[in-house]
Design an enzyme around this catalytic site. Structure first.
Site, PDB file in Angstrom:
ATOM      1  N   GLN A 103      -5.584   4.471   4.987  1.00 26.91           N
ATOM      2  CA  GLN A 103      -4.378   4.986   4.663  1.00 26.91           C
ATOM      3  C   GLN A 103      -4.695   6.469   4.059  1.00 26.91           C
ATOM      4  O   GLN A 103      -5.743   6.847   3.598  1.00 26.91           O
ATOM      5  CB  GLN A 103      -3.856   4.451   3.474  1.00 26.91           C
ATOM      6  CG  GLN A 103      -2.384   4.794   3.019  1.00 26.91           C
ATOM      7  CD  GLN A 103      -1.744   4.238   1.818  1.00 26.91           C
ATOM      8  OE1 GLN A 103      -2.461   4.465   0.763  1.00 26.91           O
ATOM      9  NE2 GLN A 103      -0.442   3.955   2.068  1.00 26.91           N
ATOM     10  N   TYR A 178       4.589  10.951  -3.016  1.00 26.81           N
ATOM     11  CA  TYR A 178       3.487  11.993  -2.499  1.00 26.81           C
ATOM     12  C   TYR A 178       4.199  13.018  -1.619  1.00 26.81           C
ATOM     13  O   TYR A 178       5.260  12.819  -1.150  1.00 26.81           O
ATOM     14  CB  TYR A 178       2.255  11.216  -1.942  1.00 26.81           C
ATOM     15  CG  TYR A 178       1.598  10.455  -3.198  1.00 26.81           C
ATOM     16  CD1 TYR A 178       1.082  10.961  -4.437  1.00 26.81           C
ATOM     17  CD2 TYR A 178       1.670   8.959  -3.250  1.00 26.81           C
ATOM     18  CE1 TYR A 178       0.718  10.260  -5.374  1.00 26.81           C
ATOM     19  CE2 TYR A 178       1.277   8.291  -4.379  1.00 26.81           C
ATOM     20  CZ  TYR A 178       0.610   8.749  -5.257  1.00 26.81           C
ATOM     21  OH  TYR A 178       0.089   7.985  -6.392  1.00 26.81           O
ATOM     22  N   ARG A 230       4.171   4.444   5.960  1.00 18.48           N
ATOM     23  CA  ARG A 230       4.577   3.702   4.751  1.00 18.48           C
ATOM     24  C   ARG A 230       5.773   4.759   4.262  1.00 18.48           C
ATOM     25  O   ARG A 230       5.610   5.854   3.936  1.00 18.48           O
ATOM     26  CB  ARG A 230       3.425   3.448   3.687  1.00 18.48           C
ATOM     27  CG  ARG A 230       4.001   2.592   2.811  1.00 18.48           C
ATOM     28  CD  ARG A 230       2.787   2.160   1.825  1.00 18.48           C
ATOM     29  NE  ARG A 230       3.097   0.802   1.248  1.00 18.48           N
ATOM     30  CZ  ARG A 230       2.576   0.059   0.315  1.00 18.48           C
ATOM     31  NH1 ARG A 230       1.939   0.886  -0.427  1.00 18.48           N
ATOM     32  NH2 ARG A 230       3.248  -1.172  -0.193  1.00 18.48           N
ATOM     33  N   GLY A 322      -1.014  -7.279  -2.308  1.00 19.15           N
ATOM     34  CA  GLY A 322      -1.529  -6.363  -3.114  1.00 19.15           C
ATOM     35  C   GLY A 322      -2.347  -6.980  -4.229  1.00 19.15           C
ATOM     36  O   GLY A 322      -3.531  -7.447  -4.290  1.00 19.15           O
ATOM     37  N   ARG A 323      -1.533  -7.038  -5.512  1.00 19.91           N
ATOM     38  CA  ARG A 323      -2.390  -7.443  -6.750  1.00 19.91           C
ATOM     39  C   ARG A 323      -2.832  -8.877  -6.726  1.00 19.91           C
ATOM     40  O   ARG A 323      -3.748  -9.235  -7.165  1.00 19.91           O
ATOM     41  CB  ARG A 323      -1.205  -7.283  -8.009  1.00 19.91           C
ATOM     42  CG  ARG A 323      -0.924  -6.145  -8.267  1.00 19.91           C
ATOM     43  CD  ARG A 323       0.385  -6.143  -9.038  1.00 19.91           C
ATOM     44  NE  ARG A 323       1.748  -6.351  -8.481  1.00 19.91           N
ATOM     45  CZ  ARG A 323       2.922  -6.143  -8.891  1.00 19.91           C
ATOM     46  NH1 ARG A 323       3.218  -5.867 -10.211  1.00 19.91           N
ATOM     47  NH2 ARG A 323       3.858  -6.505  -7.914  1.00 19.91           N
TER      48      ARG A 323
HETATM   49  C1  LIG Z   1      -4.372  -0.820  -8.288  1.00 19.14           C
HETATM   50  C2  LIG Z   1      -3.279  -0.577  -7.255  1.00 19.14           C
HETATM   51  C3  LIG Z   1      -3.421   0.672  -6.591  1.00 19.14           C
HETATM   52  C4  LIG Z   1      -2.516   0.843  -5.671  1.00 19.14           C
HETATM   53  N1  LIG Z   1      -2.947   2.051  -4.802  1.00 19.14           N
HETATM   54  C5  LIG Z   1      -2.238   2.443  -3.754  1.00 19.14           C
HETATM   55  C6  LIG Z   1      -2.521   3.310  -2.734  1.00 19.14           C
HETATM   56  O1  LIG Z   1      -3.466   3.890  -2.685  1.00 19.14           O
HETATM   57  N2  LIG Z   1      -1.551   3.417  -1.832  1.00 19.14           N
HETATM   58  C7  LIG Z   1      -0.341   2.764  -1.629  1.00 19.14           C
HETATM   59  O2  LIG Z   1       0.419   3.177  -0.831  1.00 19.14           O
HETATM   60  N3  LIG Z   1      -0.010   1.927  -2.676  1.00 19.14           N
HETATM   61  C8  LIG Z   1      -0.776   1.559  -3.598  1.00 19.14           C
HETATM   62  N4  LIG Z   1      -0.358   0.384  -4.418  1.00 19.14           N
HETATM   63  C9  LIG Z   1       0.688  -0.279  -4.195  1.00 19.14           C
HETATM   64  C10 LIG Z   1       0.435  -1.261  -3.439  1.00 19.14           C
HETATM   65  O3  LIG Z   1       0.057  -1.232  -1.881  1.00 19.14           O
HETATM   66  C11 LIG Z   1       1.742  -2.492  -3.290  1.00 19.14           C
HETATM   67  O4  LIG Z   1       2.875  -1.923  -2.509  1.00 19.14           O
HETATM   68  C12 LIG Z   1       2.268  -2.898  -4.642  1.00 19.14           C
HETATM   69  O5  LIG Z   1       1.302  -3.213  -5.504  1.00 19.14           O
HETATM   70  C13 LIG Z   1       3.174  -3.983  -4.556  1.00 19.14           C
HETATM   71  O6  LIG Z   1       2.637  -5.104  -3.796  1.00 19.14           O
HETATM   72  P1  LIG Z   1       1.973  -6.494  -4.836  1.00 19.14           P
HETATM   73  O7  LIG Z   1       3.043  -6.831  -5.703  1.00 19.14           O
HETATM   74  O8  LIG Z   1       1.561  -7.384  -3.493  1.00 19.14           O
HETATM   75  O9  LIG Z   1       0.822  -5.933  -5.674  1.00 19.14           O
HETATM   76  C14 LIG Z   1      -1.535   0.226  -5.471  1.00 19.14           C
HETATM   77  C15 LIG Z   1      -1.228  -1.026  -6.187  1.00 19.14           C
HETATM   78  C16 LIG Z   1      -2.055  -1.138  -7.157  1.00 19.14           C
HETATM   79  C17 LIG Z   1      -1.900  -2.721  -7.979  1.00 19.14           C
END
Ligand SMILES: Cc1cc2nc3c(=O)[nH]c(=O)nc-3n(C[C@H](O)[C@H](O)[C@H](O)COP(=O)(O)O)c2cc1C
Length: 377
Positions: A103, A178, A230, A322-323
């Site tokens: 990314q 961003y 994205r 993600g999480r």
């Molecule tokens: C620790 C952390 C770091 C993240 N860093 C990014 C990132 O670098 N780029 C991005 O597009 N989204 C980032 N996100 C968002 C996740 O890609 C995702 O969209 C969001 O956590 C919701 O999905 P989930 O409920 O499965 O966690 C981050 C999320 C978390 C928890």
């Protein structure tokens, strides 16, 4: 097999690259790269632990220029010297069987001053970001035409480096406020030149980045290469991005023969964040708009295999976790192996970060932010 729909392979429409299943790892910043942007061994271990089940890993976001940095410990793709570490990252993901997608972004006005070495943040317009406590960040410098060309070219250079490092693709990070989103948003883009004003002009920068990335792929890739994009489909403030704006943007991007559009939403199953009465799911609306021209990845608060299957039942072909992959690195393998009962539901402070193979900065970040990721003592 139970939850069969998660484990069907999927062929991306532009590159023809096949993902072995429908689950990808969402991009997550881990803040564990070296200060010069090089990938660290801690990061490699973290990805190795999480690359065994998913069809593709989308990495933490990497900055395409030095002034585009968004976080301490961010991975860099702004210099050829990063290629070596990025190669190790792509190799690590591949060794476990997943496709590797880097990314890439520029943080724009969200670049923290302490990481800019005396420089000032840049953005579409000189509008400061107000943080969650209501405090204004420094006013960014409005980008000149030369700045705009420089940053667009940097996305092409980042693509060349990702190809050289052996990645299968890149994801253009046009979400989460961003720089690319700052050009798309009527809040942060108040320009009156070719890069701002009407909706058509606000999409000029996003489309120019897509065009440059495609050009770099054509010039440098010897084999098919994935391009994803994205978006955050809405902004809750005024004037802000509406779902109609986003449907217009994705319609245009879908005509560019790229592989996928990845929504960034905190809850896949939640309706509009601008209009409480509108319960239609933004991800499904985007999918309906683009049809089969481009694949769609949905994300947000998907924890159980039932929730994952329900998201795929909407017709959206791919989902990201993600999480849940922080909490349970082997979620996919456990679901596939019928070992759902073994899926971890929370991060255990007692078990410690080594059990989950998490770099210290990421561990500290998620265990100190109540309500973000489930944590138990
Ligand atoms: C620790 C952390 C770091 C993240 N860093 C990014 C990132 O670098 N780029 C991005 O597009 N989204 C980032 N996100 C968002 C996740 O890609 C995702 O969209 C969001 O956590 C919701 O999905 P989930 O409920 O499965 O966690 C981050 C999320 C978390 C928890």
């Amino acid at each position: 097999m139970k939850h069969d729909s998660l484990f069907q392979s999927f062929t991306l429409p532009a590159s023809g690259i096949q993902l072995k299943n429908r689950v990808v790892m969402a991009p997550m910043t881990n803040s564990a790269s070296h200060e010069n942007g090089d990938v660290s061994d801690d990061e490699l271990a973290y990805y190795r632990e999480r690359s065994g089940g998913v069809g593709a890993v989308i990495t933490a976001v990497a900055n395409v220029t030095e002034d585009g940095i968004g976080f301490d410990g961010e991975v860099g793709v702004y210099d050829d010297r990063h290629i070596e570490g990025l190669t190790r990252l792509a190799d690590t993901i591949h060794a476990e069987g997943a496709k590797a997608i880097l990314q890439v972004f520029h943080a724009g006005r969200l670049a923290p001053l302490h990481l800019l070495k005396g420089g000032s943040p840049i953005s579409a317009s000189a509008i400061a970001h107000t943080d969650m406590e209501g405090k204004d960040l420094p006013v960014p410098r409005e980008m000149t035409t030369e700045d705009i060309q420089r940053v667009i070219q940097a996305f092409g250079e980042a693509t060349r480096r990702a190809i050289k490092a052996g990645f299968d693709g890149i994801e253009i990070h046009g979400a989460n406020r961003y720089l690319i989103q700052q050009f798309f948003s009527p809040y942060t883009n108040r320009r009156e030149d070719q890069w701002g004003g009407s909706l058509e002009k606000r999409i000029a920068f996003p489309l120019a980045v897509v065009a440059e990335v495609k050009r770099a792929v054509k010039e440098h890739a010897q084999r098919p290469f994935i391009i994803g994009y994205r978006i955050s489909p809405e902004e809750h403030y005024e004037p802000g991005i509406t779902i109609e704006d986003s449907l217009y943007l994705v319609d245009r991007i879908a005509d560019e023969s790229i592989d996928y559009i990845h929504l960034s939403t905190m809850n896949f199953f939640e309706g509009s964040i601008r209009d409480q009465n509108d319960t239609r799911l933004p991800t499904v609306r985007v999918h309906e708009k683009v049809g089969d021209r481009v694949a769609v990845i949905g994300v947000g608060s998907i924890h159980t295999p039932e929730e994952a299957a329900r998201a795929l039942d909407t017709g959206v072909p791919l989902i990201a976790l993600g999480r849940q992959l922080l909490v349970e690195p082997h979620w996919v393998e456990k679901v596939q192996g019928g070992r759902e009962g073994e899926i971890r539901q929370a991060i255990s402070r007692q078990a410690g970060r080594e059990t989950l193979v998490m770099p210290a900065p990421l561990w500290n970040m998620v265990t100190n932010a109540p309500g973000w990721v489930p944590v138990e003592d």
